[in-house]
Design a protein around this motif. Structure first.
Motif, PDB file in Angstrom:
ATOM      1  N   GLU A  47      11.266   5.890  -3.820  1.00 30.71           N
ATOM      2  CA  GLU A  47      10.148   5.894  -4.765  1.00 30.71           C
ATOM      3  C   GLU A  47      10.195   4.778  -5.805  1.00 30.71           C
ATOM      4  O   GLU A  47       9.225   4.579  -6.531  1.00 30.71           O
ATOM      5  CB  GLU A  47      10.086   7.241  -5.490  1.00 30.71           C
ATOM      6  N   ALA A  48      11.321   4.079  -5.879  1.00 26.40           N
ATOM      7  CA  ALA A  48      11.471   3.060  -6.920  1.00 26.40           C
ATOM      8  C   ALA A  48      12.410   1.965  -6.454  1.00 26.40           C
ATOM      9  O   ALA A  48      13.352   2.231  -5.707  1.00 26.40           O
ATOM     10  CB  ALA A  48      12.017   3.703  -8.195  1.00 26.40           C
ATOM     11  N   CYS A  62       8.007   1.646  -9.813  1.00 29.38           N
ATOM     12  CA  CYS A  62       7.961   3.028  -9.328  1.00 29.38           C
ATOM     13  C   CYS A  62       6.644   3.291  -8.604  1.00 29.38           C
ATOM     14  O   CYS A  62       5.623   2.700  -8.929  1.00 29.38           O
ATOM     15  CB  CYS A  62       8.103   3.995 -10.502  1.00 29.38           C
ATOM     16  N   TRP A  67       6.876   9.272 -11.412  1.00 28.34           N
ATOM     17  CA  TRP A  67       8.235   8.814 -11.095  1.00 28.34           C
ATOM     18  C   TRP A  67       8.778   7.939 -12.222  1.00 28.34           C
ATOM     19  O   TRP A  67       9.948   8.044 -12.592  1.00 28.34           O
ATOM     20  CB  TRP A  67       8.258   8.065  -9.763  1.00 28.34           C
ATOM     21  N   ALA A  68       7.944   7.077 -12.782  1.00 30.40           N
ATOM     22  CA  ALA A  68       8.405   6.214 -13.876  1.00 30.40           C
ATOM     23  C   ALA A  68       8.873   7.055 -15.061  1.00 30.40           C
ATOM     24  O   ALA A  68       9.925   6.800 -15.650  1.00 30.40           O
ATOM     25  CB  ALA A  68       7.293   5.248 -14.290  1.00 30.40           C
ATOM     26  N   PHE A  96      11.029   1.081 -16.660  1.00 33.35           N
ATOM     27  CA  PHE A  96      10.311   1.652 -15.525  1.00 33.35           C
ATOM     28  C   PHE A  96       8.820   1.392 -15.663  1.00 33.35           C
ATOM     29  O   PHE A  96       8.231   1.646 -16.705  1.00 33.35           O
ATOM     30  CB  PHE A  96      10.589   3.157 -15.438  1.00 33.35           C
ATOM     31  N   THR A  98       4.922   1.341 -13.283  1.00 29.54           N
ATOM     32  CA  THR A  98       4.234   1.752 -12.068  1.00 29.54           C
ATOM     33  C   THR A  98       3.905   0.484 -11.285  1.00 29.54           C
ATOM     34  O   THR A  98       3.367  -0.461 -11.841  1.00 29.54           O
ATOM     35  CB  THR A  98       2.943   2.522 -12.402  1.00 29.54           C
ATOM     36  N   SER A  99       4.253   0.487 -10.012  1.00 30.86           N
ATOM     37  CA  SER A  99       4.096  -0.726  -9.218  1.00 30.86           C
ATOM     38  C   SER A  99       2.681  -0.935  -8.725  1.00 30.86           C
ATOM     39  O   SER A  99       2.364  -1.974  -8.159  1.00 30.86           O
ATOM     40  CB  SER A  99       5.051  -0.703  -8.024  1.00 30.86           C
TER      41      SER A  99
END
Length: 107
Positions: A47-48, A62, A67-68, A96, A98-99
């Protein structure tokens, strides 16, 4: 006259391992990327992923904001795992983000 003895073939894997290791980038980010799954576990690694490093802080992309946030709360444990794997080369901190779905996180 005796012919020279031929040695048995040696596995290529041993020779290639040294070459491949020498070709890998020797940066703090590359060090974290190499040990990421071992340091944080497969569930987190799915997930990351480490995406950049600046000033000793590694940015982790993430798969979602949830998740972050979760990994941010787990930062001390994640850093401990990285320290276990990397020793003095471990990052000082993690950031962290978010991707945005750029990474193929999904199984």
């Amino acid at each position: 006259m005796m012919s020279p003895r031929r040695r048995a073939p040696r596995p290529v894997a041993g020779a290639l391992a040294g070459i491949v290791e020498g070709l890998q980038p020797q940066t703090p980010l590359a060090a974290v990327q190499r040990v990421w799954t071992e340091a944080v576990g497969e569930a987190v690694a799915r997930e990351a992923e480490p995406v950049s490093e600046r000033g000793g802080v590694v940015t982790i992309g993430c798969s979602s904001s949830i998740w972050a946030a979760e990994l941010n709360m787990m930062q001390a444990d994640l850093l401990a795992g990285l320290a276990r794997e990397l020793g003095d080369l471990a990052p000082a901190g993690l950031r962290f983000v978010t991707s945005g779905g750029d990474r193929a996180f999904r199984p």
